[in-house]
Write a protein that holds these residues in place. Structure first.
Motif, PDB file in Angstrom:
ATOM      1  N   ALA A   1       0.830  -1.197   0.000  1.00  0.00           N
ATOM      2  CA  ALA A   1       0.000   0.000   0.000  1.00  0.00           C
ATOM      3  C   ALA A   1       0.864   1.247   0.000  1.00  0.00           C
ATOM      4  O   ALA A   1       2.015   1.235   0.446  1.00  0.00           O
ATOM      5  CB  ALA A   1      -0.922   0.009   1.222  1.00  0.00           C
ATOM      6  N   THR A   2       0.298   2.329  -0.494  1.00  0.00           N
ATOM      7  CA  THR A   2       0.962   3.623  -0.420  1.00  0.00           C
ATOM      8  C   THR A   2       0.550   4.315   0.871  1.00  0.00           C
ATOM      9  O   THR A   2      -0.374   3.872   1.562  1.00  0.00           O
ATOM     10  CB  THR A   2       0.572   4.508  -1.612  1.00  0.00           C
ATOM     11  OG1 THR A   2      -0.827   4.851  -1.488  1.00  0.00           O
ATOM     12  CG2 THR A   2       0.782   3.777  -2.939  1.00  0.00           C
ATOM     13  N   ALA A   3       1.195   5.422   1.182  1.00  0.00           N
ATOM     14  CA  ALA A   3       0.834   6.164   2.385  1.00  0.00           C
ATOM     15  C   ALA A   3      -0.564   6.763   2.278  1.00  0.00           C
ATOM     16  O   ALA A   3      -1.182   7.092   3.298  1.00  0.00           O
ATOM     17  CB  ALA A   3       1.861   7.267   2.648  1.00  0.00           C
ATOM     18  N   ALA A   4      -1.072   6.885   1.048  1.00  0.00           N
ATOM     19  CA  ALA A   4      -2.441   7.388   0.850  1.00  0.00           C
ATOM     20  C   ALA A   4      -3.467   6.268   0.902  1.00  0.00           C
ATOM     21  O   ALA A   4      -4.648   6.482   0.631  1.00  0.00           O
ATOM     22  CB  ALA A   4      -2.531   8.120  -0.486  1.00  0.00           C
ATOM     23  N   LEU A   5      -3.003   5.041   1.224  1.00  0.00           N
ATOM     24  CA  LEU A   5      -3.846   3.865   1.402  1.00  0.00           C
ATOM     25  C   LEU A   5      -4.460   3.348   0.102  1.00  0.00           C
ATOM     26  O   LEU A   5      -5.486   2.665   0.112  1.00  0.00           O
ATOM     27  CB  LEU A   5      -4.951   4.138   2.433  1.00  0.00           C
ATOM     28  CG  LEU A   5      -4.432   4.583   3.814  1.00  0.00           C
ATOM     29  CD1 LEU A   5      -5.584   4.896   4.752  1.00  0.00           C
ATOM     30  CD2 LEU A   5      -3.534   3.514   4.419  1.00  0.00           C
ATOM     31  N   THR A   6      -3.825   3.653  -1.022  1.00  0.00           N
ATOM     32  CA  THR A   6      -4.178   2.995  -2.276  1.00  0.00           C
ATOM     33  C   THR A   6      -3.247   1.808  -2.455  1.00  0.00           C
ATOM     34  O   THR A   6      -2.140   1.777  -1.913  1.00  0.00           O
ATOM     35  CB  THR A   6      -4.033   3.939  -3.476  1.00  0.00           C
ATOM     36  OG1 THR A   6      -2.669   4.401  -3.538  1.00  0.00           O
ATOM     37  CG2 THR A   6      -4.977   5.127  -3.368  1.00  0.00           C
ATOM     38  N   VAL A   7      -3.712   0.808  -3.196  1.00  0.00           N
ATOM     39  CA  VAL A   7      -2.847  -0.326  -3.505  1.00  0.00           C
ATOM     40  C   VAL A   7      -1.762   0.151  -4.452  1.00  0.00           C
ATOM     41  O   VAL A   7      -2.015   0.923  -5.386  1.00  0.00           O
ATOM     42  CB  VAL A   7      -3.659  -1.472  -4.128  1.00  0.00           C
ATOM     43  CG1 VAL A   7      -2.733  -2.568  -4.657  1.00  0.00           C
ATOM     44  CG2 VAL A   7      -4.622  -2.048  -3.105  1.00  0.00           C
ATOM     45  N   ASP A   8      -0.546  -0.276  -4.210  1.00  0.00           N
ATOM     46  CA  ASP A   8       0.596   0.154  -5.028  1.00  0.00           C
ATOM     47  C   ASP A   8       0.320  -0.101  -6.511  1.00  0.00           C
ATOM     48  O   ASP A   8       0.049  -1.231  -6.918  1.00  0.00           O
ATOM     49  CB  ASP A   8       1.847  -0.613  -4.583  1.00  0.00           C
ATOM     50  CG  ASP A   8       3.119  -0.015  -5.139  1.00  0.00           C
ATOM     51  OD1 ASP A   8       3.102   1.155  -5.542  1.00  0.00           O
ATOM     52  OD2 ASP A   8       4.136  -0.740  -5.180  1.00  0.00           O
ATOM     53  N   GLY A   9       0.357   0.962  -7.330  1.00  0.00           N
ATOM     54  CA  GLY A   9       0.147   0.834  -8.771  1.00  0.00           C
ATOM     55  C   GLY A   9      -1.287   0.980  -9.203  1.00  0.00           C
ATOM     56  O   GLY A   9      -1.594   0.825 -10.391  1.00  0.00           O
ATOM     57  N   SER A  10      -2.210   1.252  -8.265  1.00  0.00           N
ATOM     58  CA  SER A  10      -3.617   1.381  -8.626  1.00  0.00           C
ATOM     59  C   SER A  10      -4.203   2.649  -8.012  1.00  0.00           C
ATOM     60  O   SER A  10      -3.850   3.026  -6.890  1.00  0.00           O
ATOM     61  CB  SER A  10      -4.418   0.170  -8.151  1.00  0.00           C
ATOM     62  OG  SER A  10      -5.801   0.350  -8.385  1.00  0.00           O
ATOM     63  N   SER A  11      -5.104   3.277  -8.731  1.00  0.00           N
ATOM     64  CA  SER A  11      -5.773   4.478  -8.216  1.00  0.00           C
ATOM     65  C   SER A  11      -7.236   4.203  -7.867  1.00  0.00           C
ATOM     66  O   SER A  11      -7.926   5.094  -7.372  1.00  0.00           O
ATOM     67  CB  SER A  11      -5.705   5.601  -9.260  1.00  0.00           C
ATOM     68  OG  SER A  11      -6.355   5.203 -10.458  1.00  0.00           O
ATOM     69  N   THR A  12      -7.688   2.971  -8.119  1.00  0.00           N
ATOM     70  CA  THR A  12      -9.095   2.641  -7.860  1.00  0.00           C
ATOM     71  C   THR A  12      -9.274   1.584  -6.776  1.00  0.00           C
ATOM     72  O   THR A  12     -10.406   1.248  -6.432  1.00  0.00           O
ATOM     73  CB  THR A  12      -9.776   2.140  -9.149  1.00  0.00           C
ATOM     74  OG1 THR A  12      -9.091   0.977  -9.615  1.00  0.00           O
ATOM     75  CG2 THR A  12      -9.750   3.218 -10.233  1.00  0.00           C
ATOM     76  N   VAL A  13      -8.181   1.055  -6.264  1.00  0.00           N
ATOM     77  CA  VAL A  13      -8.256   0.039  -5.205  1.00  0.00           C
ATOM     78  C   VAL A  13      -7.548   0.573  -3.966  1.00  0.00           C
ATOM     79  O   VAL A  13      -6.388   0.981  -4.028  1.00  0.00           O
ATOM     80  CB  VAL A  13      -7.612  -1.293  -5.644  1.00  0.00           C
ATOM     81  CG1 VAL A  13      -7.775  -2.345  -4.540  1.00  0.00           C
ATOM     82  CG2 VAL A  13      -8.222  -1.786  -6.937  1.00  0.00           C
ATOM     83  N   PHE A  14      -8.254   0.558  -2.839  1.00  0.00           N
ATOM     84  CA  PHE A  14      -7.725   1.032  -1.565  1.00  0.00           C
ATOM     85  C   PHE A  14      -7.611  -0.144  -0.602  1.00  0.00           C
ATOM     86  O   PHE A  14      -8.330  -1.130  -0.716  1.00  0.00           O
ATOM     87  CB  PHE A  14      -8.656   2.094  -0.963  1.00  0.00           C
ATOM     88  CG  PHE A  14      -8.777   3.354  -1.773  1.00  0.00           C
ATOM     89  CD1 PHE A  14      -8.084   4.503  -1.413  1.00  0.00           C
ATOM     90  CD2 PHE A  14      -9.594   3.397  -2.897  1.00  0.00           C
ATOM     91  CE1 PHE A  14      -8.200   5.669  -2.152  1.00  0.00           C
ATOM     92  CE2 PHE A  14      -9.717   4.557  -3.641  1.00  0.00           C
ATOM     93  CZ  PHE A  14      -9.014   5.702  -3.272  1.00  0.00           C
ATOM     94  N   THR A  15      -6.722  -0.024   0.371  1.00  0.00           N
ATOM     95  CA  THR A  15      -6.556  -1.096   1.357  1.00  0.00           C
ATOM     96  C   THR A  15      -6.004  -0.534   2.650  1.00  0.00           C
ATOM     97  O   THR A  15      -5.398   0.551   2.678  1.00  0.00           O
ATOM     98  CB  THR A  15      -5.625  -2.204   0.828  1.00  0.00           C
ATOM     99  OG1 THR A  15      -5.659  -3.333   1.719  1.00  0.00           O
ATOM    100  CG2 THR A  15      -4.188  -1.712   0.706  1.00  0.00           C
ATOM    101  N   ALA A  16      -6.213  -1.254   3.745  1.00  0.00           N
ATOM    102  CA  ALA A  16      -5.715  -0.850   5.064  1.00  0.00           C
ATOM    103  C   ALA A  16      -5.938  -2.005   6.029  1.00  0.00           C
ATOM    104  O   ALA A  16      -6.528  -3.032   5.681  1.00  0.00           O
ATOM    105  CB  ALA A  16      -6.436   0.413   5.549  1.00  0.00           C
ATOM    106  N   GLY A  17      -5.456  -1.854   7.254  1.00  0.00           N
ATOM    107  CA  GLY A  17      -5.678  -2.871   8.277  1.00  0.00           C
ATOM    108  C   GLY A  17      -4.638  -3.971   8.292  1.00  0.00           C
ATOM    109  O   GLY A  17      -3.531  -3.826   7.765  1.00  0.00           O
ATOM    110  N   ASP A  18      -5.023  -5.109   8.892  1.00  0.00           N
ATOM    111  CA  ASP A  18      -4.094  -6.226   9.095  1.00  0.00           C
ATOM    112  C   ASP A  18      -3.544  -6.797   7.802  1.00  0.00           C
ATOM    113  O   ASP A  18      -2.445  -7.364   7.790  1.00  0.00           O
ATOM    114  CB  ASP A  18      -4.796  -7.355   9.859  1.00  0.00           C
ATOM    115  CG  ASP A  18      -5.112  -6.974  11.291  1.00  0.00           C
ATOM    116  OD1 ASP A  18      -4.726  -5.867  11.702  1.00  0.00           O
ATOM    117  OD2 ASP A  18      -5.733  -7.782  11.996  1.00  0.00           O
ATOM    118  N   CYS A  19      -4.304  -6.705   6.715  1.00  0.00           N
ATOM    119  CA  CYS A  19      -3.888  -7.347   5.466  1.00  0.00           C
ATOM    120  C   CYS A  19      -2.974  -6.464   4.636  1.00  0.00           C
ATOM    121  O   CYS A  19      -2.487  -6.892   3.581  1.00  0.00           O
ATOM    122  CB  CYS A  19      -5.116  -7.720   4.627  1.00  0.00           C
ATOM    123  SG  CYS A  19      -6.003  -6.294   3.968  1.00  0.00           S
ATOM    124  N   ALA A  20      -2.715  -5.224   5.069  1.00  0.00           N
ATOM    125  CA  ALA A  20      -1.993  -4.260   4.245  1.00  0.00           C
ATOM    126  C   ALA A  20      -0.661  -3.852   4.871  1.00  0.00           C
ATOM    127  O   ALA A  20      -0.549  -3.724   6.096  1.00  0.00           O
ATOM    128  CB  ALA A  20      -2.856  -3.025   4.012  1.00  0.00           C
TER     129      ALA A  20
END
Length: 443
Positions: free
Chosen positions: A288-307
């Motif tokens: 994930a990026t610091a902005a909580l998007t998935v690395d390389g994507s602008s439409t998928v976000f992630t956070a929490g234990d899985c990120a």
């Protein structure tokens, strides 16, 4: 008429529920549709699981019904079995019936984590986890059932086995669960004339050289002393080599039988993470990026234990997989989803670790908050105050507070409702008495 864009949230835990809750408040009516997919229809407030297991809180009061709090969202119950980021679709399998494809415009991927098991012989057959309210209820019933058994049998070997309780993992989950249940069982012994607290054997097994690293070395050592002063065996630098048929073998040569093995030795990302096709780091977490998007994507976000979310307060490190980060990440994530919809600028997640609090049983605790160290009753009071302020919804806050208030005037219940695990046993006995009589226990 064009349909509003769909924001699809996979996971109804901390990140999923808090993200959806904030989106409800921030989105204008008709601006977007929010859909949440989770196997359960509720979110579990896990810091209260030890108290639920000990009988201090009604188990139903530590879960938050998603359909009640997310009344402007669509809630779907089932398992996500596939993701296609290119086609922007998710395949979901309901609890019954054929799978269905769900399209999305923006995806929040937060399935959370599962227990991290090691290849210990016998663990899968006899181990008990401690991540869900169902496991907490089962563990409480199980411990009380072992006291019932020990008080009823004349076989010393069965008695010793029943009164031996093993917990693996010296983090928050293991220490709090053991401390609360030991406190409950010690209190329950007064109702068993043939049992004394000293008859019980409580063992905490930790592979590293310390427990509760989150509260710092000094508070960790104090907690260790407190547990040992209660007669609890804490074995540091020790691993479980085998647990076949309840025979516990430790790598220091210790062997004994136990009917209770609670496994709290860490977590790992949900299996769906590996199957998602999203970029992963060396620990199997989504990059994930610091902005909580998935690395390389602008439409998928992630956070929490899985990120794997960069910790901007500690360059080069990732945020710890805990509730403190997850709740705050959800707030930033929701704001960034809204910013994406409106063409705004994304903000980066930054949070300095505030500290930790832990309960060690009734009126006992340990805490380190912003460098301030507390122990005993003040830490226990801080633990309850902090988590009461954090548990979602006013409804649940009031119910938990009522539970605690009643506990001031009445003793804890010590009834084991073991039949909850096999609710049809009595009905099956009535339907087929000849077949069930041999297997059905008396009483």
């Amino acid at each position: 008429m064009t349909r509003p864009p769909r924001i699809l949230i996979v996971g109804g835990g901390y990140v999923g529920m808090y993200t959806a809750l904030r989106l409800q408040r921030r989105l204008r009516r008709g601006e977007a549709r929010v859909t949440v997919i989770d196997a359960d229809s509720y979110m579990t407030y896990q810091p209260f699981l030890p108290e639920a297991a000990a009988g201090n809180i009604e188990p139903r009061h530590v879960v938050v019904p998603l359909r009640r709090v997310l009344n402007r969202c669509e809630i779907l119950n089932g398992w996500v079995v596939g993701i296609d980021p290119d086609a922007r679709t998710v395949e979901m399998r309901p609890h019954s019936g054929p799978p269905r494809m769900i399209d999305y415009d923006l995806l929040v991927f937060a399935p959370g984590s599962v227990s991290r098991l090691l290849p210990v012989p016998g663990l899968a057959e006899c181990g008990i986890g401690f991540k869900s309210v169902e496991e907490a209820i089962h563990l409480r019933n199980h411990v009380l059932a072992q006291l019932d058994l020990a008080a009823s049998t004349t076989d010393e070997e069965i008695r010793r086995r029943a009164l031996s309780f093993v917990f693996v993992g010296g983090g928050y989950a293991g220490v709090e669960a053991l401390a609360e249940l030991e406190d409950m069982a010690r209190d329950a012994c007064r109702f068993f004339p043939s049992l004394r607290p000293d008859d019980m054997r409580w063992v905490l097994v930790e592979a590293t050289g310390r427990i509760l690293p989150e509260v710092g070395p000094e508070m960790g050592r104090w907690t260790l002393e407190q547990l040992r002063s209660r007669g609890i065996e804490v074995r540091l630098g020790t691993r479980v080599e085998s647990a076949e048929k309840g025979h516990i073998v430790l790598d220091d040569g210790t062997e004994f039988d136990s009917s209770t093995l609670v496994w709290t030795a860490g977590v790992k990302p949900h299996p769906l993470v590996k199957a998602s096709g999203l970029p992963l780091d060396d620990k199997g977490r989504i990059k994930a990026t610091a902005a909580l998007t998935v690395d390389g994507s602008s439409t998928v976000f992630t956070a929490g234990d899985c990120a794997a979310v960069p910790d901007l307060t500690k360059p080069g490190q990732m945020c710890a997989p805990n509730a403190q980060h997850a709740v705050r990440q959800a707030r930033t994530l929701a704001d960034n989803v809204v910013a994406t919809l409106r063409g705004g600028e994304l903000v980066k997640y930054r949070h300095a670790y505030a500290g930790s609090v832990a309960s060690l049983g009734l009126h006992k605790g340990v805490a380190q908050i912003y460098g301030v160290k507390l122990r005993g009753f003040p830490a226990w009071f801080m633990h309850r105050t902090y988590h009461l302020s954090r548990v979602p919804t006013f409804n649940r806050k009031v119910r938990v507070l009522i539970d605690w208030t009643l506990a001031l005037f009445f003793r804890r219940e010590i009834t084991s409702l073991g039949q909850l695990a096999h609710p049809r046993q009595e009905f099956e006995f009535a339907a087929r008495p000849e077949q069930a009589a041999e297997a059905r226990p008396a009483g």
